[in-house]
Each structure stands twice: as structure tokens, then as C-alpha cells.
Design a protein around this motif. Structure first.
Motif, PDB file in Angstrom:
ATOM      1  N   GLY A 351      -2.508   2.177 -12.539  1.00  0.00           N
ATOM      2  CA  GLY A 351      -3.304   3.175 -11.652  1.00  0.00           C
ATOM      3  C   GLY A 351      -2.836   3.887 -11.132  1.00  0.00           C
ATOM      4  N   ALA A 352      -3.202   5.328 -10.655  1.00  0.00           N
ATOM      5  CA  ALA A 352      -2.988   6.799  -9.954  1.00  0.00           C
ATOM      6  C   ALA A 352      -1.309   6.154  -8.893  1.00  0.00           C
ATOM      7  N   GLU A 353      -1.781   5.492  -8.458  1.00  0.00           N
ATOM      8  CA  GLU A 353      -1.445   5.059  -6.561  1.00  0.00           C
ATOM      9  C   GLU A 353       0.102   4.762  -7.490  1.00  0.00           C
ATOM     10  N   GLU A 354       0.617   4.439  -7.964  1.00  0.00           N
ATOM     11  CA  GLU A 354       1.579   3.574  -8.559  1.00  0.00           C
ATOM     12  C   GLU A 354       2.072   4.420  -9.611  1.00  0.00           C
ATOM     13  N   MET A 355       1.371   4.946  -9.700  1.00  0.00           N
ATOM     14  CA  MET A 355       2.080   7.021 -11.225  1.00  0.00           C
ATOM     15  C   MET A 355       2.942   7.905 -10.354  1.00  0.00           C
ATOM     16  N   ARG A 414       9.121  13.629   1.667  1.00  0.00           N
ATOM     17  CA  ARG A 414       8.553  12.925   0.738  1.00  0.00           C
ATOM     18  C   ARG A 414       7.327  12.008   1.595  1.00  0.00           C
ATOM     19  N   ARG A 415       7.419  11.559   0.497  1.00  0.00           N
ATOM     20  CA  ARG A 415       5.367  11.050   0.384  1.00  0.00           C
ATOM     21  C   ARG A 415       6.083   9.099   1.033  1.00  0.00           C
ATOM     22  N   ARG A 416       4.921   9.187   1.767  1.00  0.00           N
ATOM     23  CA  ARG A 416       5.440   7.520   1.938  1.00  0.00           C
ATOM     24  C   ARG A 416       4.144   7.412   2.353  1.00  0.00           C
ATOM     25  N   ARG A 417       3.830   6.245   1.764  1.00  0.00           N
ATOM     26  CA  ARG A 417       2.661   5.327   2.253  1.00  0.00           C
ATOM     27  C   ARG A 417       2.227   4.252   1.964  1.00  0.00           C
ATOM     28  N   PRO A 418       1.576   3.746   2.388  1.00  0.00           N
ATOM     29  CA  PRO A 418       1.168   1.850   3.119  1.00  0.00           C
ATOM     30  C   PRO A 418       1.408   0.919   2.243  1.00  0.00           C
ATOM     31  N   GLY A 419       1.903  -0.495   2.178  1.00  0.00           N
ATOM     32  CA  GLY A 419       2.363  -1.005   1.675  1.00  0.00           C
ATOM     33  C   GLY A 419       3.043  -1.573   2.337  1.00  0.00           C
ATOM     34  N   HIS A 420       4.304  -2.469   1.394  1.00  0.00           N
ATOM     35  CA  HIS A 420       5.318  -2.416   1.921  1.00  0.00           C
ATOM     36  C   HIS A 420       6.496  -1.531   2.516  1.00  0.00           C
ATOM     37  N   GLY A 421       6.967  -1.892   3.733  1.00  0.00           N
ATOM     38  CA  GLY A 421       7.782  -0.930   3.826  1.00  0.00           C
ATOM     39  C   GLY A 421       7.233  -0.257   5.663  1.00  0.00           C
TER      40      GLY A 421
END
Ligand code: AMP
Length: 470
Positions: A351-355, A414-421
Motif C-alpha cells: 500500500g501507498a502508506e507503507e511505501m 522527518r515525517r512521522r505518522r500515527p502507528g507504533h511509537g
């Protein structure tokens, strides 16, 4: 080899370390602790995961015990500044763990939560205050805290703080501190602007450094396999059967995801176990011991649960999900290639997000990783992208500075997105996404891709520094 006894740390601290099962100091601890115990300023290059929290916390606690005075109201003796709420919370937890036999008083000041409780928590004065810069200034400016009695200052992840735009806040805070203090300054990297900041804040500092994680990365064969979401379990099982896997650590972003992976592996006839926050300490210890002895060869873990796992001989790290924080990728894959060994890290990317996560990782490690495309032709990933975007935290604005420390805050680089951490709310968000993915439904989606995999040979090892990107 140094041992913790060699440092001569006060008894309450030594006891806590024994209970934490810390036997041998990590390299950054072995270098930093003796210097910091003498009262010297220290500037250290070290990443999270190297044990740097104890490297600064232990000597500070020892020195506090040597001169135990009651903190003044609305003040603290130790001030630790860190860039994110999450890291601040972890640092506070570490101080409290190492200081558990000394009745340590401590408080946390982080953005994004109401300030009232934080004001009350420092009313009587505390020994240790861990804070993100924006909220700390708010606290000071509202007369909730005075900084005139700070004896110890720690700046953690200085480079990330600069990345996130905290430089002016830091300067303002430092301007309010007594000149006579001990300062410990840690950064994962030391570009010119960070070195200059250190120069201004420290007095004749001792310099310590541990090998940057990036150099570990160079010894690891990294593979990126683009797959469909639904075919990840099948790919993972195939890879585990195919590869010369002695000991594999599989990372998932969520606890729920970890359990799902264990179940799917068991269905494929592969014995695996999981460790994550919902499992008891007992279970965790039992599973880790079995993993260490080789009784269990496949361990599934979330990042939090994997912190502190130090098992040699992990030949393969699998990223079932890519982490949303690029540094986490480096820490994950660094579990293999321990003690000079080589290792293999395989990431399943869908998927696009993981890319997008992958591109962030490549920026950090300065390597463009070769991709193997195993997506089923014509298959459209049914992951609701919009939901993911909805969970993304807003960019920090100046006026939103109270919430400055959101780990999801976007720095210039740096981009950070929701998820782990991410903070708990976002982690839950990620867990929801995990469960909202299309289920296997007993279908053989993606098995085509697995068959295809058999015919492919392994790509060449990624060359480091192929494409410097920053
Ligand atoms: P840090 O880099 O401070 O975030 O530490 C990474 C992890 O290593 C944490 O889970 C610590 O509890 C653990 N740790 C730190 N020092 C030691 C040590 N000397 N022995 C065993 N574990 C440690």
C-alpha cells in the motif's frame, strides 16, 4: 570489561539495576557514567536503543544521593529535555525504575494534556523533571516552575529537537538556568548546528560516542518485498520455510497484529510465539528464554516489547509491517548483525502508506533499497487510505505549541505518522487499521505471488550510500 560494580554507584541504585537485570554496561554507559560521576559536562553521540538513558540517569541519581537536599517548592534539581511526549514518558519511567529504592520525586511536563495537573505535581518541588521544551516554557511562564535551582541539565535527542524547531525554546530555557550546573548533551548525529549548540551550552565537555546505528545497517542484507496486504501472512510463512533461518524476529506495529501473525504461522505449520504489552512479564520471560535457547526459532514482537531484547544469533529480521518512525526500522534490523555477524532483514511492504514509510527510511539510512514486486497483477489493495490520513496528526503550528511534543509532529525533515511509537490514541488508531484490513477469508489471494517468489533469486545486497539524500 567494565561492570556496574566498577562505577561504585550508591547501593539503592545498584539494587535497582540488579532487579532490572542490567549486568553489563552498554558501551555508551561504560564511557559516560565514570565521566559524569566526576561532575563533568558530557557531549555524547548515541541513538535511542544504545542504553543512553541509563548513561545519564545513573550518574545523576548517584550525585543526587550524595547531596540529598529537599527541592525548593516549584522547582527541580534535574531537568531533562526531550523532543517528544513518548520519549519523555520513557525517560521518566527509567528514572523512576533506577530510583525506586531512593524515594525519588519526579514529574513530567509534556504538551497535549491539561497543564493543571503538571502545575500541581511540581508545587512541592521535585528532584527530577522530564519535559518537552514548549510545555516547560509554558509552565515557567505561568509561574508554575522556577528554573533557578537546576543543578543537572540533560538534553536528549538534540538533533531531533532542532529538527522539530525547538531551538529558540531551548535557548530561552538555558538562559534561565544557573550557570553553575552539570550538562549532559546527547544527539544521534552531530551536524554543525548541533555542535555549535553544544559548544554554547557546555563547559569543557568530555566527548563520548558509540558507533552510529547506520554502520550496523551496512552489514545487513536488506530486502524489500512489495506485496498485497492480504498476502503478507502467506509470504511470511513461505520466506520462513525457504530461507536459511536459524532464528527470526518478526516485527508488527500492533499487539493485535502480532497475535494474528502467530496464528497464521501456526496454521502454516511454523511454531512461533509473541511478546507484546498484553502478555504477562512471566510469559515474556519464558518466551525470551525459549528464543534464546533455540527452542522457539520464530518470535513475533511489537517494537515496545522488543526494547531491551538482546539475543545473539538472530539471522533474520522480518518487518511484517513497516514502522512509521524511520529510526525504528534501523533499531529493528539492528537486532540481527549483532556482535559483528551479518544478517538479513526482509520487509513486506503493502500500500501507498507503507511505501511512504519506506521512502522516509531510505532518507534516513541514505540507501535506496531494491524492491521486489510480488503484488498480484490487477489486485487493488482495499485498505481504506482515507482512514489512515484521518489519523495523521496535524502539523504543529506556533499556537499549537502547547502540544509541541506530539511524536507525530512534523519536523522540517522527518515525517512521522500515527502507528507504533505514537501516543496511545494513535496506536489504537493503528490497531483499528490493522483490523480493518481485508481478511484472508480463506482465499488464496497473493498465493500467485508466493509461487512467483520461488523463481526469483535474491537481489544483490544494497550498497550503502548509493544515493545521499540529505
Ligand atoms: P535506551 O537507549 O536508553 O532507550 O535503552 C534501550 C533499552 O535497553 C531499554 O529497554 C533499557 O531498559 C535497556 N538497557 C539499557 N541499559 C542496559 C543494560 N546495561 N543492560 C540491559 N539492558 C539495558
Amino acid at each position: 570489561m567494565t561492570s556496574f560494580q566498577d562505577f561504585g554507584l550508591a547501593d539503592p541504585i545498584s539494587r535497582a539495576l540488579a532487579e532490572e537485570n542490567y549486568l553489563t554496561p552498554t558501551p555508551i554507559q561504560a564511557q559516560t557514567i565514570p565521566l559524569a560521576l566526576t561532575g563533568r559536562d558530557v557531549v555524547g553521540i548515541a541513538q535511542t536503543g544504545t542504553g543512553k538513558t541509563a548513561a545519564f540517569a545513573l550518574p545523576i541519581l548517584h550525585r543526587i544521593l550524595q547531596n540529598r537536599i529537599k527541592p525548593q517548592p516549584k522547582s527541580c534539581r534535574v531537568l531533562v529535555l526531550s523532543p517528544t511526549r513518548e520519549l519523555s514518558g520513557q525517560i521518566l519511567e527509567s528514572f523512576n525504575a533506577y530510583g525506586r529504592h531512593m524515594r525519588l520525586t519526579s514529574a513530567l511536563a509534556i504538551g497535549g494534556v491539561p497543564m493543571g495537573r503538571q502545575v500541581r505535581s511540581v508545587m512541592q518541588g521535585v528532584e527530577v523533571m522530564v519535559a518537552t521544551p514548549g510545555r516547560l516554557l509554558d509552565l515557567v511562564q505561568s509561574n508554575g516552575l522556577r528554573l533557578g535551582n537546576v543543578e543537572f541539565l540533560v538534553l536528549d535527542e538534540a538533533d531531533r529537537m532542532l529538527d522539530m524547531g525547538f531551538i529558540n525554546d531551548i535557548r530561552k530555557i538555558v538562559g534561565k538556568l544557573p550557570i553553575k550546573r552539570q550538562t549532559l548533551f546527547f544527539s544521534a548525529t552531530m551536524p554543525k548546528d548541533i555542535a555549535e549548540l553544544a559548544e554554547q551550552m557546555l563547559r569543557d565537555p568530555a566527548r563520548v560516542a558509540v558507533t552510529p546505528v547506520a554502520s550496523t545497517v551496512e552489514r545487513i542484507e536488506q530486502r524489500i518485498i512489495q506485496v498485497d496486504h492480504a498476502s503478507k501472512p502467506a509470504f511470511l510463512a513461505q520466506l520462513l520455510k525457504q530461507e536459511q533461518v536459524d532464528r527470526a524476529l518478526i516485527f508488527t506495529r500492533t499487539k493485535h497484529g502480532a497475535d494474528k501473525v502467530v496464528k497464521s504461522l501456526e496454521r502454516a505449520g511454523i511454531r512461533a510465539d509473541a511478546i507484546h504489552g498484553n502478555k504477562s512479564q512471566n510469559h515474556r520471560e519464558r518466551v525470551l528464554a525459549a528464543f534464546r535457547t533455540g527452542e522457539i526459532r520464530t518470535l513475533v514482537a511489537t517494537d515496545i516489547a522488543a526494547r531491551g531484547i538482546d539475543v545473539d544469533g538472530i539471522t533474520h529480521v522480518f518487518n511484517f509491517d513497516l514502522p512509521n518512525i524511520p529510526e525504528t526500522y534501523v533499531h529493528r534490523i539492528g537486532r540481527t548483525a549483532r556482535a559483528g555477524a551479518d544478517g538479513v532483514a526482509i520487509s513486506l511492504v503493502a500500500g501507498a502508506e507503507e511505501m511512504a514509510y519506506l521512502r522516509d527510511i531510505e532518507k534516513l539510512i541514505r540507501v535506496t533499497l531494491p524492491r521486489e514486486d510480488r503484488r498480484t497483477p490487477g489486485y487493488r489493495d482495499a485498505v481504506p487510505q482515507q482512514q489512515h490520513r484521518a489519523g495523521r496528526p496535524a502539523q504543529p503550528t506556533h499556537s499549537a505549541r502547547g502540544a509541541d511534543a506530539a511524536p507525530g509532529a512534523k519536523g522540517p525533515r522527518r515525517r512521522r505518522r500515527p502507528g507504533h511509537g505514537a501516543p496511545a490514541a494513535n496506536r489504537h488508531e493503528a490497531a483499528r487499521h490493522e483490523s480493518s484490513r481485508p481478511s484472508q477469508g480463506g482465499k488464496t489471494e497473493g498465493m500467485q505471488g508466493v509461487a512467483f517468489l520461488h523463481r526469483e533469486s535474491r537481489p544483490a545486497r544494497a550498497k550503502p550510500n548509493q544515493r545521499p539524500q540529505r
